[in-house]
Design a protein around this motif. Structure first.
Motif, PDB file in Angstrom:
ATOM      1  N   PRO A   1       0.840  -1.201   0.000  1.00  0.00           N
ATOM      2  CA  PRO A   1       0.000   0.000   0.000  1.00  0.00           C
ATOM      3  C   PRO A   1       0.872   1.247   0.000  1.00  0.00           C
ATOM      4  CG  PRO A   1       0.162  -0.849   2.207  1.00  0.00           C
ATOM      5  CD  PRO A   1       0.906  -1.823   1.332  1.00  0.00           C
ATOM      6  N   ASP A   2       0.296   2.381  -0.331  1.00  0.00           N
ATOM      7  CA  ASP A   2       1.044   3.634  -0.245  1.00  0.00           C
ATOM      8  C   ASP A   2       0.367   4.643   0.675  1.00  0.00           C
ATOM      9  OD1 ASP A   2      -1.070   4.148  -1.904  1.00  0.00           O
ATOM     10  OD2 ASP A   2       0.115   5.071  -3.498  1.00  0.00           O
ATOM     11  N   VAL A   3      -0.712   4.239   1.355  1.00  0.00           N
ATOM     12  CA  VAL A   3      -1.334   5.039   2.399  1.00  0.00           C
ATOM     13  C   VAL A   3      -1.277   4.228   3.686  1.00  0.00           C
ATOM     14  CG1 VAL A   3      -3.442   6.162   3.218  1.00  0.00           C
ATOM     15  CG2 VAL A   3      -2.880   6.183   0.776  1.00  0.00           C
ATOM     16  N   VAL A   4      -0.687   4.813   4.736  1.00  0.00           N
ATOM     17  CA  VAL A   4      -0.524   4.111   6.008  1.00  0.00           C
ATOM     18  C   VAL A   4      -1.047   4.983   7.137  1.00  0.00           C
ATOM     19  CG1 VAL A   4       1.076   2.978   7.585  1.00  0.00           C
ATOM     20  CG2 VAL A   4       1.539   2.970   5.137  1.00  0.00           C
ATOM     21  N   GLN A   5      -1.918   4.405   7.941  1.00  0.00           N
ATOM     22  CA  GLN A   5      -2.483   5.101   9.100  1.00  0.00           C
ATOM     23  C   GLN A   5      -2.287   4.232  10.336  1.00  0.00           C
ATOM     24  OE1 GLN A   5      -6.457   7.105   8.885  1.00  0.00           O
ATOM     25  NE2 GLN A   5      -7.032   5.524  10.354  1.00  0.00           N
ATOM     26  N   LEU A   6      -1.854   4.836  11.430  1.00  0.00           N
ATOM     27  CA  LEU A   6      -1.674   4.134  12.702  1.00  0.00           C
ATOM     28  C   LEU A   6      -2.373   4.945  13.786  1.00  0.00           C
ATOM     29  CD1 LEU A   6      -0.474   1.805  14.319  1.00  0.00           C
ATOM     30  CD2 LEU A   6       1.679   3.070  14.446  1.00  0.00           C
ATOM     31  N   GLU A   7      -3.334   4.324  14.446  1.00  0.00           N
ATOM     32  CA  GLU A   7      -4.156   5.021  15.436  1.00  0.00           C
ATOM     33  C   GLU A   7      -4.029   4.340  16.796  1.00  0.00           C
ATOM     34  OE1 GLU A   7      -8.829   6.409  16.145  1.00  0.00           O
ATOM     35  OE2 GLU A   7      -8.239   5.331  14.312  1.00  0.00           O
ATOM     36  N   ARG A   8      -3.915   5.171  17.849  1.00  0.00           N
ATOM     37  CA  ARG A   8      -3.922   4.643  19.215  1.00  0.00           C
ATOM     38  C   ARG A   8      -5.213   5.037  19.915  1.00  0.00           C
ATOM     39  NH1 ARG A   8       0.513   5.609  24.052  1.00  0.00           N
ATOM     40  NH2 ARG A   8      -0.259   7.753  24.099  1.00  0.00           N
ATOM     41  N   ARG A   9      -5.871   4.037  20.517  1.00  0.00           N
ATOM     42  CA  ARG A   9      -7.018   4.260  21.387  1.00  0.00           C
ATOM     43  C   ARG A   9      -6.767   3.498  22.673  1.00  0.00           C
ATOM     44  NH1 ARG A   9     -11.735   2.423  17.161  1.00  0.00           N
ATOM     45  NH2 ARG A   9     -10.948   3.546  15.320  1.00  0.00           N
ATOM     46  N   GLY A  10      -6.290   4.207  23.685  1.00  0.00           N
ATOM     47  CA  GLY A  10      -5.905   3.542  24.933  1.00  0.00           C
ATOM     48  C   GLY A  10      -4.731   2.621  24.706  1.00  0.00           C
ATOM     49  N   ASN A  11      -4.894   1.332  24.989  1.00  0.00           N
ATOM     50  CA  ASN A  11      -3.836   0.335  24.780  1.00  0.00           C
ATOM     51  C   ASN A  11      -4.049  -0.477  23.509  1.00  0.00           C
ATOM     52  OD1 ASN A  11      -2.513   1.077  27.147  1.00  0.00           O
ATOM     53  ND2 ASN A  11      -3.676  -0.394  28.390  1.00  0.00           N
ATOM     54  N   ASP A  12      -4.965  -0.036  22.662  1.00  0.00           N
ATOM     55  CA  ASP A  12      -5.223  -0.716  21.401  1.00  0.00           C
ATOM     56  C   ASP A  12      -4.725   0.128  20.243  1.00  0.00           C
ATOM     57  OD1 ASP A  12      -6.481  -2.738  22.854  1.00  0.00           O
ATOM     58  OD2 ASP A  12      -8.479  -1.857  22.584  1.00  0.00           O
ATOM     59  N   TYR A  13      -4.252  -0.567  19.191  1.00  0.00           N
ATOM     60  CA  TYR A  13      -3.666   0.110  18.036  1.00  0.00           C
ATOM     61  C   TYR A  13      -4.300  -0.426  16.753  1.00  0.00           C
ATOM     62  CZ  TYR A  13      -0.326   1.714  21.452  1.00  0.00           C
ATOM     63  OH  TYR A  13       0.233   2.306  22.550  1.00  0.00           O
ATOM     64  N   TYR A  14      -4.552   0.493  15.830  1.00  0.00           N
ATOM     65  CA  TYR A  14      -5.224   0.154  14.587  1.00  0.00           C
ATOM     66  C   TYR A  14      -4.355   0.607  13.415  1.00  0.00           C
ATOM     67  CZ  TYR A  14      -9.293  -0.275  17.650  1.00  0.00           C
ATOM     68  OH  TYR A  14     -10.156  -0.628  18.666  1.00  0.00           O
TER      69      TYR A  14
ATOM     70  N   SER B   1      -4.268   0.980   9.463  1.00  0.00           N
ATOM     71  CA  SER B   1      -5.131   1.014   8.291  1.00  0.00           C
ATOM     72  C   SER B   1      -4.284   1.371   7.078  1.00  0.00           C
ATOM     73  CB  SER B   1      -6.250   2.040   8.469  1.00  0.00           C
ATOM     74  OG  SER B   1      -7.032   1.747   9.605  1.00  0.00           O
ATOM     75  N   THR B   2      -4.425   0.600   6.006  1.00  0.00           N
ATOM     76  CA  THR B   2      -3.608   0.803   4.822  1.00  0.00           C
ATOM     77  C   THR B   2      -4.475   0.731   3.563  1.00  0.00           C
ATOM     78  OG1 THR B   2      -3.088  -1.554   4.685  1.00  0.00           O
ATOM     79  CG2 THR B   2      -1.549  -0.162   5.901  1.00  0.00           C
ATOM     80  N   ALA B   3      -3.963   1.317   2.497  1.00  0.00           N
ATOM     81  CA  ALA B   3      -4.675   1.278   1.215  1.00  0.00           C
ATOM     82  C   ALA B   3      -3.728   1.658   0.096  1.00  0.00           C
ATOM     83  CB  ALA B   3      -5.863   2.236   1.223  1.00  0.00           C
ATOM     84  N   LYS B   4      -4.010   1.169  -1.091  1.00  0.00           N
ATOM     85  CA  LYS B   4      -3.449   1.773  -2.284  1.00  0.00           C
ATOM     86  C   LYS B   4      -4.263   3.031  -2.547  1.00  0.00           C
ATOM     87  CE  LYS B   4      -1.710  -2.493  -4.374  1.00  0.00           C
ATOM     88  NZ  LYS B   4      -2.003  -3.384  -3.227  1.00  0.00           N
ATOM     89  N   PHE B   5      -3.589   4.134  -2.762  1.00  0.00           N
ATOM     90  CA  PHE B   5      -4.264   5.420  -2.863  1.00  0.00           C
ATOM     91  C   PHE B   5      -5.437   5.343  -3.834  1.00  0.00           C
ATOM     92  CE2 PHE B   5      -4.819   9.739  -4.544  1.00  0.00           C
ATOM     93  CZ  PHE B   5      -5.003  10.426  -3.354  1.00  0.00           C
ATOM     94  N   GLY B   6      -6.608   5.754  -3.353  1.00  0.00           N
ATOM     95  CA  GLY B   6      -7.818   5.684  -4.148  1.00  0.00           C
ATOM     96  C   GLY B   6      -8.764   4.585  -3.709  1.00  0.00           C
ATOM     97  N   ASP B   7      -8.245   3.605  -2.937  1.00  0.00           N
ATOM     98  CA  ASP B   7      -9.056   2.493  -2.448  1.00  0.00           C
ATOM     99  C   ASP B   7      -9.440   2.709  -0.991  1.00  0.00           C
ATOM    100  OD1 ASP B   7      -8.761   1.260  -4.889  1.00  0.00           O
ATOM    101  OD2 ASP B   7      -7.091  -0.014  -4.239  1.00  0.00           O
ATOM    102  N   PRO B   8     -10.478   2.035  -0.497  1.00  0.00           N
ATOM    103  CA  PRO B   8     -10.825   2.116   0.924  1.00  0.00           C
ATOM    104  C   PRO B   8      -9.725   1.528   1.795  1.00  0.00           C
ATOM    105  CG  PRO B   8     -12.661   1.250  -0.348  1.00  0.00           C
ATOM    106  CD  PRO B   8     -11.481   1.274  -1.268  1.00  0.00           C
ATOM    107  N   LEU B   9      -9.620   2.034   3.021  1.00  0.00           N
ATOM    108  CA  LEU B   9      -8.631   1.532   3.971  1.00  0.00           C
ATOM    109  C   LEU B   9      -9.005   0.144   4.463  1.00  0.00           C
ATOM    110  CD1 LEU B   9      -8.161   4.787   6.075  1.00  0.00           C
ATOM    111  CD2 LEU B   9      -6.445   3.786   4.554  1.00  0.00           C
ATOM    112  N   ILE B  10      -7.972  -0.691   4.653  1.00  0.00           N
ATOM    113  CA  ILE B  10      -8.113  -2.008   5.276  1.00  0.00           C
ATOM    114  C   ILE B  10      -7.472  -1.928   6.654  1.00  0.00           C
ATOM    115  CG2 ILE B  10      -7.461  -4.442   5.155  1.00  0.00           C
ATOM    116  CD1 ILE B  10      -7.382  -4.140   2.114  1.00  0.00           C
TER     117      ILE B  10
END
Length: 506
Positions: A148-161, A163-172
């Motif tokens: 993928p070329d889109v990378v997202q990393l989210e912290r919510r408390g002690n959990d981490y998410y 999310s990735t995608a090829k630009f233009g596609d929905p995040l997985i």
């Protein structure tokens, strides 16, 4: 009035000063850089002020086991956050296990507890972590998304998410639970060559560090800050113009693309691209304006939706001189229900808006001169976001009459209403047609939001589709925003750029 005006300028000044300090060191929104683990070959940071892109080189044996080596560009932060960027390796590389991505660490030692979202040279996408100081990297959580070329990393408390995608596609999205890092951590971009004798290079664009709203957030009572952004629609490259601790909303691109006009706390403001100056527009008694303000196609008329205190605070529609040299003139009538402006016809004779009539919301029009109102749609659910095409032949709008909120269009007289989008994974709002008439840009909310709602502070996307319907919508921006992001026409005159607002609680 003056206090609000200078407050916005003050926060703009603070961000500009901070950015200037960091840009002297080529760090952009980050604080500093270091070569974690002291690799033999040192990495470099190059920040491009114009494009707001980061070019990072780095070496290092690996990010794995009990010790790491990599180049790190970082910022300190507390609490929950969202990290997002578009990433790209430069060159073919040497080792297929070279890595780039987002890194969260307790400290800057080589064996710090950490969580990182990594794109490998061979396309592997993984969420990795180390729980204890000096401990082993215990596990890899792999994503089904490859290269993928889109990378997202989210912290919510002690959990981490991740999310990735090829630009233009929905995040997985991949979830990692129960990693107890400090509340105060370092976050940043990293490059590791997986070979101590090699230096690898990567470019990071559309880089965002976002502080989301609090868990007990109350809509329309609690607000977080805002970034004013622009984007090249063809390339997807975004730029932040300024930050405000106020809620700013709904930018219009005006005056031959020299200015933006936006709403904040009931007032309208004008941002000048040339020097970054912000000026408040004199709207006379209309000081409770919502984010439904519209310029006519020739920009000779500014239409506003002001909450009229003479009509129990109901949103009513007015027109005024865009320069603020005249008293607003009321167009809709008292006692008929709320009216939220969305469009002015190309001939400057008609305004269209969402109106609460007969205990439901439909799209209505009104003759500006005679103030005679007429109904354009009639459904049991919500029709909203109406806007004329540049040739005046069509009105585009959004409606949830068939379930999910979707895009529609009709003839200017309300006939031949046709559905344009058929999404199950998105709820589509506020279609805006480019000045050349070729494209529609709109905001898509996640399917989890309430029926008929377009709330603040959600993971949303901006999407693009052709008006001839020759291809399906594609994502052009992954954002944290929603209400106020792109409620009004936001295209530049050359049909190459849009403006919009995103949110963060800096």
């Amino acid at each position: 009035m003056k206090r609000l005006f200078f407050g916005i300028l003050f926060f703009t000044f603070l961000v500009a000063t901070s950015q200037t300090s960091n840009q002297m060191n080529n760090y952009g929104i980050f604080e500093n850089q270091t070569n974690v683990g002291d690799p033999i070959n040192k990495g470099t940071i190059d920040y491009n002020n114009e494009t707001q892109e980061y070019t990072i080189t780095g070496s290092g044996i690996n990010v794995w086991g009990a010790n790491d080596q990599f180049q790190y560009l970082y910022k300190s932060i507390q609490g929950d956050f969202i990290l997002r960027a578009r990433v790209k390796f430069i060159g073919d590389g040497v080792d297929p296990h070279r890595k780039i991505g987002w890194m969260i660490r307790n400290n800057l030692s080589s064996n710090s507890p950490e969580v990182h979202a990594s794109i490998h040279g061979d396309g592997l996408t993984s969420l990795q972590y180390r729980k204890t100081n000096g401990g082993e990297t215990e596990q890899i959580v792999e994503s089904e998304d490859k290269m993928p070329d889109v990378v997202q990393l989210e912290r919510r408390g002690n959990d981490y998410y991740m999310s990735t995608a090829k630009f233009g596609d929905p995040l997985i999205t991949t979830k990692l639970e129960g990693v107890n890092l400090r509340n105060e951590v370092f976050v940043g971009l990293y490059v590791c060559s997986h070979n101590e004798n090699v230096i690898e290079k990567a470019v990071f664009s559309n880089v965002r560090i976002i502080k989301p709203n609090a868990s007990d957030f109350q809509p329309y009572r609690d607000y977080i800050g805002s970034y004013m952004e622009t984007m090249n629609v063809e390339t997807g490259l975004r730029k932040t113009l300024f930050y405000s601790a106020h809620s700013i909303q709904a930018p219009n691109w005006v005056n031959n693309d020299k200015e933006l006009v936006y709403n904040s706390n009931g007032f309208l403001y004008r941002y000048h691209f040339e020097n970054g100056e912000v000026q408040q527009i004199n709207s006379g008694f209309a000081i409770n304006n919502n984010n439904d303000h519209i310029f006519s196609f020739d920009e000779s008329i500014l239409g506003i939706s002001h909450h009229n205190q003479d009509d129990e605070g109901t949103s009513s529609i007015y027109i005024m001189d865009p320069k603020g040299d005249s008293i607003p003139r009321k167009i809709t009538h008292d006692g008929v229900g709320a009216s939220y402006l969305h469009g002015i016809s190309p001939d400057n004779k008609t305004m269209i808006y969402t109106a609460n009539r007969n205990e439901k919301y439909d799209i209505y029009g009104i003759d500006i001169e005679t103030r005679k109102e007429f109904q354009l749609t009639d459904t049991k659910d919500l029709d909203d976001g109406s806007e004329y095409s540049p040739d005046g032949k069509y009105i585009y709008f959004n409606s949830n009459r068939t379930g999910n909120m979707q895009l529609w269009r009709m003839k200017a007289n309300g006939k031949k209403q046709e559905q344009l989008t058929f999404d199950e994974d998105f709820k589509d709002w506020f279609p805006h047609v480019s000045p050349d008439g070729k494209w529609i840009v709109f905001i898509s909310f996640p399917p989890t939001i309430a029926f008929g709602d377009h709330p603040f502070y959600e993971h949303c996307t901006l999407r693009l589709m052709p008006t001839d319907l020759s291809s399906k919508p594609k994502i052009i921006a992954y954002i944290y925003g929603g209400q106020g992001t792109i409620n009004v026409p936001s295209w530049s005159k050359d049909s190459k750029h849009i403006s919009f607002v995103t949110n963060t609680n800096l």
